[in-house]
Design a protein around this motif. Structure first.
Motif, PDB file in Angstrom:
ATOM      1  N   VAL A   1      24.987  55.855  44.596  1.00  0.00           N
ATOM      2  CA  VAL A   1      26.288  55.295  44.980  1.00  0.00           C
ATOM      3  C   VAL A   1      27.292  55.441  43.846  1.00  0.00           C
ATOM      4  CG1 VAL A   1      25.303  53.680  46.646  1.00  0.00           C
ATOM      5  CG2 VAL A   1      25.693  52.920  44.305  1.00  0.00           C
ATOM      6  N   ASP A   2      28.563  55.329  44.221  1.00  0.00           N
ATOM      7  CA  ASP A   2      29.671  55.418  43.266  1.00  0.00           C
ATOM      8  C   ASP A   2      30.169  54.058  42.805  1.00  0.00           C
ATOM      9  OD1 ASP A   2      29.942  58.326  43.610  1.00  0.00           O
ATOM     10  OD2 ASP A   2      30.699  57.821  45.606  1.00  0.00           O
ATOM     11  N   VAL A   3      29.970  53.023  43.640  1.00  0.00           N
ATOM     12  CA  VAL A   3      30.543  51.699  43.394  1.00  0.00           C
ATOM     13  C   VAL A   3      29.563  50.632  43.873  1.00  0.00           C
ATOM     14  CG1 VAL A   3      32.444  50.124  43.992  1.00  0.00           C
ATOM     15  CG2 VAL A   3      32.905  52.553  43.733  1.00  0.00           C
ATOM     16  N   VAL A   4      29.465  49.543  43.095  1.00  0.00           N
ATOM     17  CA  VAL A   4      28.733  48.352  43.519  1.00  0.00           C
ATOM     18  C   VAL A   4      29.769  47.298  43.863  1.00  0.00           C
ATOM     19  CG1 VAL A   4      27.148  46.511  42.841  1.00  0.00           C
ATOM     20  CG2 VAL A   4      26.736  48.859  42.053  1.00  0.00           C
ATOM     21  N   ILE A   5      29.639  46.718  45.050  1.00  0.00           N
ATOM     22  CA  ILE A   5      30.544  45.656  45.499  1.00  0.00           C
ATOM     23  C   ILE A   5      29.761  44.354  45.532  1.00  0.00           C
ATOM     24  CG2 ILE A   5      31.871  44.776  47.459  1.00  0.00           C
ATOM     25  CD1 ILE A   5      32.463  47.702  48.155  1.00  0.00           C
ATOM     26  N   GLY A   6      30.354  43.284  45.007  1.00  0.00           N
ATOM     27  CA  GLY A   6      29.735  41.966  45.054  1.00  0.00           C
ATOM     28  C   GLY A   6      30.598  41.017  45.855  1.00  0.00           C
ATOM     29  N   LEU A   7      29.934  40.187  46.669  1.00  0.00           N
ATOM     30  CA  LEU A   7      30.655  39.234  47.512  1.00  0.00           C
ATOM     31  C   LEU A   7      30.789  37.890  46.809  1.00  0.00           C
ATOM     32  CD1 LEU A   7      29.212  39.949  51.056  1.00  0.00           C
ATOM     33  CD2 LEU A   7      31.039  41.096  49.794  1.00  0.00           C
ATOM     34  N   ASP A   8      31.935  37.273  47.022  1.00  0.00           N
ATOM     35  CA  ASP A   8      32.284  35.961  46.495  1.00  0.00           C
ATOM     36  C   ASP A   8      31.301  34.934  47.068  1.00  0.00           C
ATOM     37  OD1 ASP A   8      33.700  33.761  45.517  1.00  0.00           O
ATOM     38  OD2 ASP A   8      35.609  34.405  46.347  1.00  0.00           O
ATOM     39  N   ALA A   9      30.553  34.237  46.284  1.00  0.00           N
ATOM     40  CA  ALA A   9      30.564  34.155  44.846  1.00  0.00           C
ATOM     41  C   ALA A   9      29.245  34.628  44.243  1.00  0.00           C
ATOM     42  CB  ALA A   9      30.826  32.715  44.412  1.00  0.00           C
ATOM     43  N   ARG A  10      28.135  34.465  44.943  1.00  0.00           N
ATOM     44  CA  ARG A  10      26.863  34.787  44.296  1.00  0.00           C
ATOM     45  C   ARG A  10      26.602  36.274  44.144  1.00  0.00           C
ATOM     46  NH1 ARG A  10      24.756  30.270  47.598  1.00  0.00           N
ATOM     47  NH2 ARG A  10      25.015  28.432  46.313  1.00  0.00           N
ATOM     48  N   GLY A  11      27.289  37.097  44.914  1.00  0.00           N
ATOM     49  CA  GLY A  11      27.204  38.538  44.690  1.00  0.00           C
ATOM     50  C   GLY A  11      27.761  38.923  43.332  1.00  0.00           C
ATOM     51  N   PHE A  12      28.596  38.036  42.767  1.00  0.00           N
ATOM     52  CA  PHE A  12      29.166  38.268  41.433  1.00  0.00           C
ATOM     53  C   PHE A  12      28.114  38.085  40.337  1.00  0.00           C
ATOM     54  CE2 PHE A  12      33.691  36.700  42.724  1.00  0.00           C
ATOM     55  CZ  PHE A  12      33.773  37.724  43.643  1.00  0.00           C
TER      56      PHE A  12
ATOM     57  N   GLY B   1      25.864  41.846  41.196  1.00  0.00           N
ATOM     58  CA  GLY B   1      26.581  43.116  41.308  1.00  0.00           C
ATOM     59  C   GLY B   1      27.016  43.712  39.986  1.00  0.00           C
ATOM     60  N   PRO B   2      27.659  42.932  39.097  1.00  0.00           N
ATOM     61  CA  PRO B   2      28.106  43.502  37.831  1.00  0.00           C
ATOM     62  C   PRO B   2      26.951  43.994  36.944  1.00  0.00           C
ATOM     63  CG  PRO B   2      29.243  41.439  38.236  1.00  0.00           C
ATOM     64  CD  PRO B   2      28.163  41.564  39.271  1.00  0.00           C
ATOM     65  N   ILE B   3      25.822  43.287  37.008  1.00  0.00           N
ATOM     66  CA  ILE B   3      24.672  43.702  36.195  1.00  0.00           C
ATOM     67  C   ILE B   3      24.139  45.037  36.692  1.00  0.00           C
ATOM     68  CG2 ILE B   3      22.300  43.123  35.546  1.00  0.00           C
ATOM     69  CD1 ILE B   3      23.189  40.148  35.733  1.00  0.00           C
ATOM     70  N   ILE B   4      24.029  45.182  38.005  1.00  0.00           N
ATOM     71  CA  ILE B   4      23.560  46.447  38.581  1.00  0.00           C
ATOM     72  C   ILE B   4      24.527  47.572  38.219  1.00  0.00           C
ATOM     73  CG2 ILE B   4      23.100  47.681  40.731  1.00  0.00           C
ATOM     74  CD1 ILE B   4      22.362  44.865  41.925  1.00  0.00           C
ATOM     75  N   ALA B   5      25.816  47.314  38.387  1.00  0.00           N
ATOM     76  CA  ALA B   5      26.821  48.338  38.064  1.00  0.00           C
ATOM     77  C   ALA B   5      26.736  48.726  36.594  1.00  0.00           C
ATOM     78  CB  ALA B   5      28.221  47.824  38.412  1.00  0.00           C
ATOM     79  N   TYR B   6      26.590  47.755  35.727  1.00  0.00           N
ATOM     80  CA  TYR B   6      26.479  48.018  34.292  1.00  0.00           C
ATOM     81  C   TYR B   6      25.247  48.879  33.997  1.00  0.00           C
ATOM     82  CZ  TYR B   6      25.468  47.246  29.377  1.00  0.00           C
ATOM     83  OH  TYR B   6      25.161  47.432  28.066  1.00  0.00           O
ATOM     84  N   GLN B   7      24.116  48.499  34.594  1.00  0.00           N
ATOM     85  CA  GLN B   7      22.873  49.243  34.372  1.00  0.00           C
ATOM     86  C   GLN B   7      23.007  50.705  34.810  1.00  0.00           C
ATOM     87  OE1 GLN B   7      19.888  48.280  33.073  1.00  0.00           O
ATOM     88  NE2 GLN B   7      20.280  46.112  32.812  1.00  0.00           N
ATOM     89  N   LEU B   8      23.795  50.950  35.851  1.00  0.00           N
ATOM     90  CA  LEU B   8      23.948  52.302  36.410  1.00  0.00           C
ATOM     91  C   LEU B   8      25.209  53.008  35.909  1.00  0.00           C
ATOM     92  CD1 LEU B   8      22.784  51.559  40.045  1.00  0.00           C
ATOM     93  CD2 LEU B   8      21.442  52.502  38.149  1.00  0.00           C
ATOM     94  N   ASN B   9      25.990  52.311  35.088  1.00  0.00           N
ATOM     95  CA  ASN B   9      27.226  52.870  34.537  1.00  0.00           C
ATOM     96  C   ASN B   9      28.201  53.332  35.627  1.00  0.00           C
ATOM     97  OD1 ASN B   9      28.887  53.490  32.331  1.00  0.00           O
ATOM     98  ND2 ASN B   9      28.253  55.630  32.382  1.00  0.00           N
TER      99      ASN B   9
END
Length: 177
Positions: free
Chosen positions: A57-68, A71-79
């Protein structure tokens, strides 16, 4: 992966249940114990990241609020970028919105314009899939922004509520209750 399966078993054992919360008849599934135990939290991050890595995937989306939380950790891990979808009025600048129905009334989800580019492959992350209302609305918003939803990833799916039936795309849940 066999290793991921043993991690999922530890994750499932760590989730706590609270009967009659927030009101009688509800069995609340609490994910916060996953965050209290660094080893299990590491397992959770590994399993979720391994799953998303395979999706290209190109983008990780997190839903308000617990997806936050995830989601950012996964995105960070995958750059790759992380994009929040929030309730109306919580994001600055121009946004795109979609209204969705709740048990009593409605609400609005928003994402910042230009945060998802046309054709980008996205995964939507949240903690729980219950009735499917918020995940369905998030999918609608991503499609409205011309993103390509590859998967909706949740930690817990409450099977009895059949939320999966409201999601047109692929749903992946780590733990089913």
């Amino acid at each position: 992966m066999a290793d991921d399966q043993s991690k999922i078993e530890r994750i499932a054992k760590t989730i706590k249940s609270f009967p009659d919360f927030p009101k009688p008849g509800i069995l609340f599934k609490d994910i916060f114990p996953l965050l209290h135990d660094p080893a299990v939290f590491s397992d959770l991050v590994d399993v979720m990241t391994n799953n998303v890595r395979q999706l290209n995937v190109d983008v990780v989306i997190g839903l308000d609020a617990r997806g936050f939380l995830f989601g950012p950790i996964i995105a960070y891990q995958l750059n790759i970028p992380f994009v929040p979808i929030r309730k109306k009025g919580k994001l600055p600048g121009p946004t795109m919105a979609v209204e969705y129905k709740l048990e009593y009334g409605s609400d609005i989800f928003e994402a910042q314009l230009q945060s998802i580019k046309e054709g980008q492959r996205v995964v939507i992350v949240d903690d729980l899939l219950a009735t499917g209302g918020t995940m369905s609305a998030a999918c609608e918003l991503v499609e409205k922004m011309k993103g390509n939803i590859v998967e909706c990833l949740v930690i817990i799916e409450l099977n009895d509520l059949n939320g999966r039936s409201k999601i047109t795309g692929k749903v992946h849940s780590l733990v089913q209750c």
